[in-house]
Write an enzyme that holds these catalytic residues in place. Structure first.
Site, PDB file in Angstrom:
ATOM      1  N   HIS A   1      -3.447  -0.696  -1.975  1.00 20.61           N
ATOM      2  CA  HIS A   1      -3.538   0.540  -1.151  1.00 20.61           C
ATOM      3  C   HIS A   1      -2.437   1.209  -0.492  1.00 20.61           C
ATOM      4  O   HIS A   1      -2.370   1.951   0.484  1.00 20.61           O
ATOM      5  CB  HIS A   1      -4.486   0.290   0.024  1.00 20.61           C
ATOM      6  CG  HIS A   1      -5.950  -0.072  -0.511  1.00 20.61           C
ATOM      7  ND1 HIS A   1      -6.764  -0.857  -0.068  1.00 20.61           N
ATOM      8  CD2 HIS A   1      -6.640   0.495  -2.001  1.00 20.61           C
ATOM      9  CE1 HIS A   1      -8.118  -1.213  -0.920  1.00 20.61           C
ATOM     10  NE2 HIS A   1      -7.804  -0.582  -1.804  1.00 20.61           N
TER      11      HIS A   1
ATOM     12  N   CYS B   1      10.990  20.159  -1.217  1.00 19.48           N
ATOM     13  CA  CYS B   1      10.161  21.427  -1.267  1.00 19.48           C
ATOM     14  C   CYS B   1       9.705  21.800   0.153  1.00 19.48           C
ATOM     15  O   CYS B   1       8.834  22.713   0.254  1.00 19.48           O
ATOM     16  CB  CYS B   1       8.904  21.066  -2.061  1.00 19.48           C
ATOM     17  SG  CYS B   1       7.755  19.953  -1.475  1.00 19.48           S
TER      18      CYS B   1
END
Ligand code: NAD
Length: 232
Positions: free
Chosen positions: A113, A142
Site C-alpha cells: 500500500h 509541473c
C-alpha cells in the site's frame, strides 16, 4: 508445543498488517483507538478529498508522519530482522505504510500500500523524505499538488507491486500473517492464494479474524511476544 522450525521450509513468507506496528504506538485503522474511529476517510484519505482540499489532506498526512516518526521499531520488528539474517530466504511483504519494518532492519520485498514517507506526482516525480516535513507540496516540474504515495480508499492498488508479491505467495511453503484483520482487499486475497498453493498457514493475532479459518495454526497474543516465543 514446539517452536516453529524455519529450517523446515524452503520459502517462508511473512505477511504483515497494522497490528505489527501497534506495539510501537502506531494506531491501527480498525478497532479501539483506530484512526477511522476519529477521522472520516472521505475527508482525508481518498482521491476525491485530495482533489477537493489538497492542503487539508496533506496536513493530515504530515500529522500522521510526525506521530509515526516519534515511534520506534519494537522487539518484534528486530526479531524479524534477525530471523531474516538467519534465513535469507525468508521474505516479508507488508500492508504497512509506516516504514517501521525497514527502520527495524527488515528487508521488505513489497510495500503493498505504498509508503507514507513518499509523495508522488502524476508526471512521474517522487519526493522521499523521512527525516522531516516535506520540502514542498507541489511538484517542482509541473506544479501540480503532490499526493502521498499510498493506496487510499477507492484507489486501485499498484499492479506491479502486487504481481511481485503474488509471485512470492505462489512460491511460498510457509505463510505467516502477523497483525492483519484480513478485511482489506485485494491484499487479503494473498492468504487465500497461499492456502491454494498448499503452504502451511500460521496466523499471529490477539483476536480471531475474518480469515482465521484459512489458517492451520492460530497463535494468540501480541506480535512481539509471539515472534519471540515461536520463531527462532
Ligand atoms: P487492521 O487495522 O484492519 O487490523 C489490525 C489487526 O491487528 C487486527 O486484526 C488486530 O486484532 C491486530 N492486532 C492489534 N494489535 C496487535 C498486536 N499487538 N500484535 C498483533 N496483532 C495485533 O489492519 P490491516 O489488516 O493491516 O489493514 C489495514 C490497512 O490499513 C492496511 O491496508 C494498511 O495499509 C493500512 N494501515 C497501515 C498502518 C501502518 O502502516 N502502521 C496503520 C493503519 C492502517
Amino acid at each position: 508445543m514446539q517452536a516453529i522450525d524455519l529450517r523446515r521450509y524452503r520459502r517462508p513468507l511473512f505477511f504483515t498488517g497494522a497490528g505489527l506496528s501497534a506495539e510501537s504506538g502506531v494506531p491501527t485503522y480498525r478497532g479501539a483507538g483506530g484512526i477511522w474511529a476519529q477521522y472520516n476517510y472521505e475527508d482525508y484519505a481518498c482521491q476525491r478529498a485530495f482533489l477537493r482540499q489538497p492542503e487539508q489532506v496533506l496536513e493530515f498526512h504530515e500529522l500522521r508522519r510526525t506521530r509515526t516518526r516519534a515511534c520506534a521499531p519494537h522487539a518484534g520488528h528486530l526479531h524479524l530482522a534477525q530471523l531474516q539474517l538467519q534465513y535469507p530466504r525468508l521474505s516479508v511483504i507488508t500492508q504497512n505504510i509506516d516504514g517501521l519494518l525497514q527502520r527495524g532492519g527488515v528487508a521488505v520485498a513489497a510495500e503493498l500500500h505504498g509508503s507514507m514517507w513518499r509523495l508522488r506526482c502524476r508526471c512521474g516525480v517522487r519526493e522521499d523524505s523521512a527525516a522531516g516535513p516535506y520540502a514542498r507540496w507541489r511538484c517542482e516540474r509541473c506544479e501540480a499538488w503532490l499526493r502521498p504515495d499510498i493506496t487510499w480508499f477507492e484507489d486501485a492498488v499498484d499492479a506491479d507491486v502486487f504481481a511481485q508479491a503474488g509471485a512470492l505467495v505462489a512460491d511460498c511453503d510457509l505463510f505467516v500473517a502477523i497483525g492483519t484483520s484480513g478485511v482489506v482487499w485485494p491484499a487479503a486475497g494473498f492468504a487465500q492464494a497461499a492456502r491454494r498453493t498448499g503452504a502451511y498457514m500460521i496466523e499471529l493475532n490477539p483476536e480471531a479474524t475474518e480469515l482465521s479459518a484459512l489458517y492451520d495454526r492460530h497463535l494468540r497474543g501480541t506480535a512481539s511476544q509471539l515472534l519471540a516465543q515461536w520463531f527462532s
